[in-house]
Design a protein around this motif. Structure first.
Motif, mmCIF file in Angstrom:
data_model
loop_
_atom_site.group_PDB
_atom_site.id
_atom_site.type_symbol
_atom_site.label_atom_id
_atom_site.label_comp_id
_atom_site.label_asym_id
_atom_site.label_seq_id
_atom_site.Cartn_x
_atom_site.Cartn_y
_atom_site.Cartn_z
ATOM 1 N N PRO A 58 39.893 32.299 33.776
ATOM 2 C CA PRO A 58 39.368 33.634 33.682
ATOM 3 C C PRO A 58 38.200 33.398 34.425
ATOM 4 O O PRO A 58 37.243 32.815 34.596
ATOM 5 C CB PRO A 58 38.806 33.777 32.310
ATOM 6 N N GLY A 88 42.985 41.338 38.460
ATOM 7 C CA GLY A 88 43.189 41.846 36.986
ATOM 8 C C GLY A 88 44.489 41.682 36.423
ATOM 9 O O GLY A 88 44.918 41.361 35.306
ATOM 10 N N GLN A 89 45.735 41.889 37.345
ATOM 11 C CA GLN A 89 46.963 41.391 37.224
ATOM 12 C C GLN A 89 47.204 40.011 36.640
ATOM 13 O O GLN A 89 47.726 39.464 35.635
ATOM 14 C CB GLN A 89 47.889 41.866 38.049
ATOM 15 N N HIS A 91 44.994 38.120 35.560
ATOM 16 C CA HIS A 91 44.244 37.737 34.161
ATOM 17 C C HIS A 91 45.154 38.241 33.063
ATOM 18 O O HIS A 91 45.337 37.796 32.018
ATOM 19 C CB HIS A 91 42.792 38.338 34.195
ATOM 20 N N ARG A 92 45.590 39.584 33.307
ATOM 21 C CA ARG A 92 46.388 40.223 32.089
ATOM 22 C C ARG A 92 47.581 39.157 31.774
ATOM 23 O O ARG A 92 47.871 39.023 30.504
ATOM 24 C CB ARG A 92 46.777 41.553 32.587
ATOM 25 N N GLY A 95 46.929 36.343 29.824
ATOM 26 C CA GLY A 95 46.312 36.584 28.506
ATOM 27 C C GLY A 95 44.934 36.886 28.346
ATOM 28 O O GLY A 95 44.211 36.797 27.184
ATOM 29 N N HIS A 96 44.259 36.883 29.571
ATOM 30 C CA HIS A 96 42.984 37.050 29.618
ATOM 31 C C HIS A 96 42.513 38.822 29.961
ATOM 32 O O HIS A 96 43.671 39.507 30.575
ATOM 33 C CB HIS A 96 42.268 36.283 30.779
ATOM 34 N N ARG A 97 41.573 39.046 29.701
ATOM 35 C CA ARG A 97 41.201 40.319 29.927
ATOM 36 C C ARG A 97 39.751 40.343 31.013
ATOM 37 O O ARG A 97 38.930 39.905 30.802
ATOM 38 C CB ARG A 97 40.470 41.155 28.832
ATOM 39 N N LEU A 98 39.902 41.245 32.252
ATOM 40 C CA LEU A 98 38.857 41.363 33.374
ATOM 41 C C LEU A 98 38.454 42.884 32.938
ATOM 42 O O LEU A 98 39.305 43.716 33.239
ATOM 43 C CB LEU A 98 39.601 41.068 34.506
ATOM 44 N N ASP A 99 37.568 42.878 32.684
ATOM 45 C CA ASP A 99 36.799 44.294 32.388
ATOM 46 C C ASP A 99 36.359 44.887 33.757
ATOM 47 O O ASP A 99 35.309 44.470 34.336
ATOM 48 C CB ASP A 99 35.506 44.186 31.584
ATOM 49 N N ARG A 100 37.148 45.483 34.241
ATOM 50 C CA ARG A 100 36.957 46.138 35.588
ATOM 51 C C ARG A 100 35.829 47.331 35.620
ATOM 52 O O ARG A 100 35.243 47.782 36.489
ATOM 53 C CB ARG A 100 38.058 46.803 36.209
#
Length: 322
Positions: A58, A88-89, A91-92, A95-100
């Motif tokens: 991540p 972001g895709q 990461h998603r 299983g990770h979250r990218l806070d845009r």
């Protein structure tokens, strides 16, 4: 770079166990062009991270923001947004979250848009006037290549087709009827699930510029009885079996516009589609009828074309007495 692209194919697969069949369907969830764009964007980010010693997945929001800033001088805002979506895709799906919306990303993008602007470069529209001139010049040239190019230009224009839709046409996708012909588009940008779309193209007012008659002439001359409609023709006039590519459409359009006396650098394969919308708007065709032909889902996008094509229609500055 090849290894980065291969790595991205794995990154796009969802985390966790999947059957082989599920993985096959998951890999087809996005269109081929979208997947290619995402691979290139992800490879760019991974390569930049490798040079700077950053972790791409991540990734910290500050790293993503720094990457966007580093590319701002060479890439347009729309291209940076696509890169952000690809990051972001990846990461998603792992299983990770990218806070845009993190300030390091949000404020960086906001600053880039304010500094460099967001207006995309617009290619010239091949409107009906320049198209008639181009077809007239092609009519002077003997041989099957000129026949093919005339048919390609007229069908692409009358159908308001994207270049990928134009070259994807097979003979089985065309049905000639009393009023003209009906094209079945097996897949288009707004129909990613392949439900299919029918586009009606009527006979033209002139034999020279009639898309139906010109397509029939090309099919007969080329001896096409099945398979791709628009295929290669070598310099000697021999008709091949290889389907034209979207890049070939752009080449045909540019060459035709140059023959018509226009500057070819401003035109692209998309010029046929935008030219139809421009010409229809100038002719007073209702918005909903233009939308039926072009297949636009987004009215704001369609209205952007219509506005550019109607800038001098009922223009206020022309009525103030200058």
């Amino acid at each position: 770079m090849a290894s980065l692209t291969q790595a991205f194919a794995a990154e796009l697969m969802p985390a966790g166990p999947l059957s082989d069949a599920a993985r096959t369907y998951a890999s087809e969830a996005a269109a081929a062009n979208t997947k290619r764009a995402y691979r290139a964007a992800w490879a760019d980010f991974v390569g930049w991270c490798a040079i700077g010693g950053h972790t791409p997945l991540p990734a910290a929001p500050e790293v993503v923001g720094s990457f966007l800033a580093a590319r701002a001088s060479t890439h347009k805002a729309a291209s940076l947004t696509m890169r952000l979506v690809a990051i972001g895709q990846a990461h998603r799906l792992k299983g990770h979250r990218l806070d845009r919306q993190h300030p390091a990303i949000r404020e960086t993008m906001k600053g880039i848009r304010r500094t460099h602007g967001t207006a995309p470069a617009k290619k010239a529209a091949a409107d009906v006037v320049v198209l008639r001139d181009a077809v007239s010049e092609l009519a002077k040239i003997p041989g099957p290549r000129a026949l093919r190019d005339r048919a390609l230009l007229l069908v692409g224009f009358a159908g308001a087709l994207r270049r990928s839709e134009l070259v994807a046409l097979d003979l089985a996708d065309i049905r000639f009827v009393a009023e003209g012909m009906v094209l079945t588009l097996r897949r288009r940008k707004t129909d990613q699930e392949g439900q299919g779309t029918e586009i009606a193209i009527p006979f033209g007012q002139s034999e020279r510029t009639c898309p139906v008659l010109n397509l029939r002439a090309w099919l007969e001359a080329a001896g096409i009885t099945s398979g791709p409609v628009f295929v290669s023709v070598n310099r000697g006039g021999a008709v091949g079996s290889a389907r034209l590519s979207p890049i070939d459409v752009a080449r045909v359009v540019k060459a035709a516009m140059e023959a018509a006396g226009a500057d070819p650098t401003g035109f692209s394969g998309h010029s046929l589609r935008s030219g139809f919308i421009t010409s229809a708007a100038r002719a007073g065709v209702a918005e909903r009828h233009i939308q039926n032909q072009s297949g636009h889902r987004s009215l704001p996008v369609l209205r952007g074309y219509i506005r550019r094509g109607s800038l001098f229609v009922d223009n206020a500055a022309a009525k103030v007495g200058l």
